[in-house]
Design a protein around this motif. Structure first.
Motif, mmCIF file in Angstrom:
data_model
loop_
_atom_site.group_PDB
_atom_site.id
_atom_site.type_symbol
_atom_site.label_atom_id
_atom_site.label_comp_id
_atom_site.label_asym_id
_atom_site.label_seq_id
_atom_site.Cartn_x
_atom_site.Cartn_y
_atom_site.Cartn_z
ATOM 1 N N ARG A 249 0.849 -1.196 0.000
ATOM 2 C CA ARG A 249 0.000 0.000 0.000
ATOM 3 C C ARG A 249 0.883 1.244 0.000
ATOM 4 O O ARG A 249 0.987 1.966 0.993
ATOM 5 C CB ARG A 249 -0.934 -0.015 1.211
ATOM 6 N N ASN A 250 1.525 1.479 -1.109
ATOM 7 C CA ASN A 250 2.433 2.618 -1.238
ATOM 8 C C ASN A 250 1.734 3.771 -1.949
ATOM 9 O O ASN A 250 1.008 3.571 -2.932
ATOM 10 C CB ASN A 250 3.673 2.214 -2.039
ATOM 11 N N ARG A 251 1.968 4.959 -1.460
ATOM 12 C CA ARG A 251 1.375 6.133 -2.097
ATOM 13 C C ARG A 251 2.056 6.367 -3.447
ATOM 14 O O ARG A 251 3.277 6.292 -3.550
ATOM 15 C CB ARG A 251 1.527 7.361 -1.203
ATOM 16 N N ARG B 246 7.070 13.912 -8.920
ATOM 17 C CA ARG B 246 5.632 14.134 -9.078
ATOM 18 C C ARG B 246 4.871 13.116 -8.233
ATOM 19 O O ARG B 246 5.162 11.917 -8.272
ATOM 20 C CB ARG B 246 5.223 14.000 -10.552
ATOM 21 N N LEU B 247 3.900 13.603 -7.461
ATOM 22 C CA LEU B 247 3.066 12.725 -6.656
ATOM 23 C C LEU B 247 1.818 12.343 -7.442
ATOM 24 O O LEU B 247 1.330 13.110 -8.274
ATOM 25 C CB LEU B 247 2.639 13.419 -5.357
ATOM 26 N N GLY B 248 1.294 11.150 -7.170
ATOM 27 C CA GLY B 248 0.044 10.739 -7.803
ATOM 28 C C GLY B 248 -1.090 11.651 -7.383
ATOM 29 O O GLY B 248 -1.275 11.920 -6.190
ATOM 30 N N ASP B 249 -1.867 12.139 -8.360
ATOM 31 C CA ASP B 249 -2.894 13.137 -8.032
ATOM 32 C C ASP B 249 -4.243 12.520 -7.673
ATOM 33 O O ASP B 249 -5.210 13.218 -7.439
ATOM 34 C CB ASP B 249 -3.057 14.136 -9.178
ATOM 35 N N ALA B 250 -4.294 11.190 -7.638
ATOM 36 C CA ALA B 250 -5.546 10.532 -7.253
ATOM 37 C C ALA B 250 -5.330 9.699 -5.997
ATOM 38 O O ALA B 250 -5.903 8.641 -5.818
ATOM 39 C CB ALA B 250 -6.049 9.652 -8.392
ATOM 40 N N ASP B 251 -4.487 10.173 -5.108
ATOM 41 C CA ASP B 251 -4.084 9.429 -3.919
ATOM 42 C C ASP B 251 -5.089 9.610 -2.778
ATOM 43 O O ASP B 251 -5.000 10.563 -1.991
ATOM 44 C CB ASP B 251 -2.694 9.897 -3.485
ATOM 45 N N ASP B 252 -6.069 8.714 -2.704
ATOM 46 C CA ASP B 252 -7.038 8.695 -1.598
ATOM 47 C C ASP B 252 -7.796 10.004 -1.435
ATOM 48 O O ASP B 252 -8.323 10.298 -0.362
ATOM 49 C CB ASP B 252 -6.332 8.357 -0.275
ATOM 50 N N GLY B 253 -7.826 10.817 -2.474
ATOM 51 C CA GLY B 253 -8.571 12.068 -2.404
ATOM 52 C C GLY B 253 -7.934 13.135 -1.541
ATOM 53 O O GLY B 253 -8.582 14.138 -1.218
ATOM 54 N N ILE B 254 -6.660 12.971 -1.169
ATOM 55 C CA ILE B 254 -6.008 13.977 -0.330
ATOM 56 C C ILE B 254 -5.576 15.164 -1.175
ATOM 57 O O ILE B 254 -5.372 15.048 -2.380
ATOM 58 C CB ILE B 254 -4.786 13.381 0.410
ATOM 59 N N ALA C 166 2.269 21.325 -0.748
ATOM 60 C CA ALA C 166 3.061 22.256 -1.550
ATOM 61 C C ALA C 166 4.551 22.047 -1.332
ATOM 62 O O ALA C 166 5.361 22.392 -2.189
ATOM 63 C CB ALA C 166 2.687 23.698 -1.203
ATOM 64 N N THR C 167 4.922 21.466 -0.192
ATOM 65 C CA THR C 167 6.332 21.260 0.142
ATOM 66 C C THR C 167 6.509 19.886 0.768
ATOM 67 O O THR C 167 5.692 19.455 1.589
ATOM 68 C CB THR C 167 6.839 22.336 1.120
ATOM 69 N N LEU C 168 7.573 19.218 0.389
ATOM 70 C CA LEU C 168 7.888 17.893 0.907
ATOM 71 C C LEU C 168 9.268 17.906 1.536
ATOM 72 O O LEU C 168 10.188 18.568 1.030
ATOM 73 C CB LEU C 168 7.869 16.853 -0.216
ATOM 74 N N ALA C 169 9.430 17.173 2.623
ATOM 75 C CA ALA C 169 10.738 16.984 3.239
ATOM 76 C C ALA C 169 11.344 15.701 2.683
ATOM 77 O O ALA C 169 10.719 14.641 2.725
ATOM 78 C CB ALA C 169 10.606 16.894 4.756
ATOM 79 N N MET C 170 12.555 15.800 2.135
ATOM 80 C CA MET C 170 13.215 14.655 1.504
ATOM 81 C C MET C 170 14.152 13.971 2.494
ATOM 82 O O MET C 170 14.849 14.627 3.271
ATOM 83 C CB MET C 170 14.002 15.111 0.275
ATOM 84 N N LEU D 291 2.273 12.093 6.214
ATOM 85 C CA LEU D 291 2.236 11.079 5.153
ATOM 86 C C LEU D 291 3.628 10.892 4.551
ATOM 87 O O LEU D 291 4.446 11.812 4.542
ATOM 88 C CB LEU D 291 1.256 11.488 4.051
ATOM 89 N N THR D 292 3.877 9.690 4.036
ATOM 90 C CA THR D 292 5.172 9.374 3.447
ATOM 91 C C THR D 292 4.982 8.796 2.044
ATOM 92 O O THR D 292 4.107 7.945 1.823
ATOM 93 C CB THR D 292 5.944 8.354 4.309
ATOM 94 N N TRP D 293 5.802 9.281 1.116
ATOM 95 C CA TRP D 293 5.851 8.745 -0.245
ATOM 96 C C TRP D 293 7.246 8.136 -0.449
ATOM 97 O O TRP D 293 8.260 8.830 -0.279
ATOM 98 C CB TRP D 293 5.630 9.855 -1.280
#
Length: 350
Positions: free
Chosen positions: A56-58, A79-87, A91-95, A141-143
């Protein structure tokens, strides 16, 4: 299976109407586990990596683009999936790489795509080339990026661009001079010819019977099963003018669950028609340009595209590529992964 085969083969990469132009250009398409590679005829390569499909990976994807030639750096995008559980996408992600903080990545634009810094890109490369773990976090959340298949894809990229054994190689670095790396190639220039507007009137019954019989006997049309529907009246030919003596003939060749392909032939306007096949996977035609666009699966998150342009004598295969794996990144596909590119002079240019 048919559509998947078309997509992986960049659809109509073999073009009987002009086989030499496309077949002699260097290009590469390769896929291994969660990574894929597309290198075009200018020797630019693009590698795309994704989340692991199992579990179950985002959904997310990274794109690693590298131009040909010595001392070329990677341009890396996220790029993140734009249909991910409706979330709502952050705007910013920590790598993080192997649990170590590596700054942030800002997602911009309607597509929410982020660009990695040079140091972030190098850390990502080192991680996926080995057994490192790469992830991005926001709002609890984590990707996570899968590294499965990355080393094989990066090795193929190095080989295609002539980087093996050089300091700049992604995988097998060595002391071979950087100047030995293969140079970039220019994109072929294709000048589109103007064509008369509109459609031609249908041929008479006898001429159409001759045309159909000729197409049935012409080598290369064996896979156009729906030609038989012309004879029964279930389908019809369409005709478009190319020159005063030639025309473009089209008819449906096949139909699947959510795709169909049309055959396009350049033919004389009168018998003997001498039809020359352009493609059996076309989907549209407009003003001298044949297009082909097919879904990899029904939800439309992965596509294959091709284009042929009339240059006054023939249709030239000018573009081919896909939008990447069917991984739910975005409607219409996540990236542009061409294997064939070209340039067309602007109107009026000399």
């Amino acid at each position: 299976m048919r559509i998947a085969t078309l997509l992986l083969a960049s659809l109509a990469a073999a073009n009987p109407a002009n086989p030499i132009w496309a077949s002699e250009l260097p290009k590469l398409s390769f896929q291994h586990h969660d990574w894929e590679l597309a290198c075009d005829n200018t020797r630019t390569c693009r590698a795309a990596g994704y989340h692991a499909e199992e579990g179950r990976n985002r959904p997310l994807s990274v794109l690693l683009e590298r131009r040909a030639g010595p001392s070329q750096a990677f341009d890396v995008k996220l790029r993140l999936g734009d249909a991910d559980d409706g979330i709502d996408l952050p705007a910013t992600l920590a790598m993080q790489v192997d649990g170590r903080a590596l700054g942030t990545v800002e997602l911009k634009g309607e597509e929410s795509i982020g660009s990695l810094s040079a140091s972030q890109a190098q850390a990502l490369l080192r991680a996926v080339a080995g057994a490192g773990k790469v992830s991005w976090r926001a709002g609890g959340l984590t990707w996570s990026l899968s590294g499965k298949g990355a080393s094989a894809v990066l090795l193929k990229m190095d080989e295609f661009q002539g980087r093996l054994g050089t300091p700049g190689a992604a995988m097998r670095k060595g002391g071979r001079p950087e100047q030995d790396v293969l140079p970039p190639l220019p994109a072929p220039v294709v000048t589109a010819a103007s064509v008369p507007a509109g459609e031609l009137a249908p041929l008479g019954k006898e001429e159409e019977r001759i045309l159909l019989a000729t197409l049935r006997k012409t080598a290369g049309n064996e896979d156009c099963g729906d030609l038989e529907a012309i004879a029964t009246g279930e389908s019809k030919f369409a005709y478009a003018p190319l020159t005063s003596t030639t025309m473009l003939v089209s008819a449906r060749c096949w139909r699947g669950a959510y795709n169909e392909g049309h055959g396009y032939w350049v033919a004389n306007r009168k018998p003997p028609f001498a039809p020359a096949l352009v493609t059996q996977s076309g989907t549209d035609y407009d003003k001298g340009v044949i297009g082909a666009s097919h879904k990899g699966r029904g939800i439309g998150d992965c596509w294959g595209h091709d284009e042929w342009v009339w240059d006054g004598r023939r249709f030239v295969h000018t573009a081919s590529g896909t939008t990447g794996m069917c991984r739910g990144i975005a409607a219409g596909g996540g990236w542009s992964l061409p294997t064939l590119v070209s340039r067309r002079p602007a109107a009026g240019a000399k």
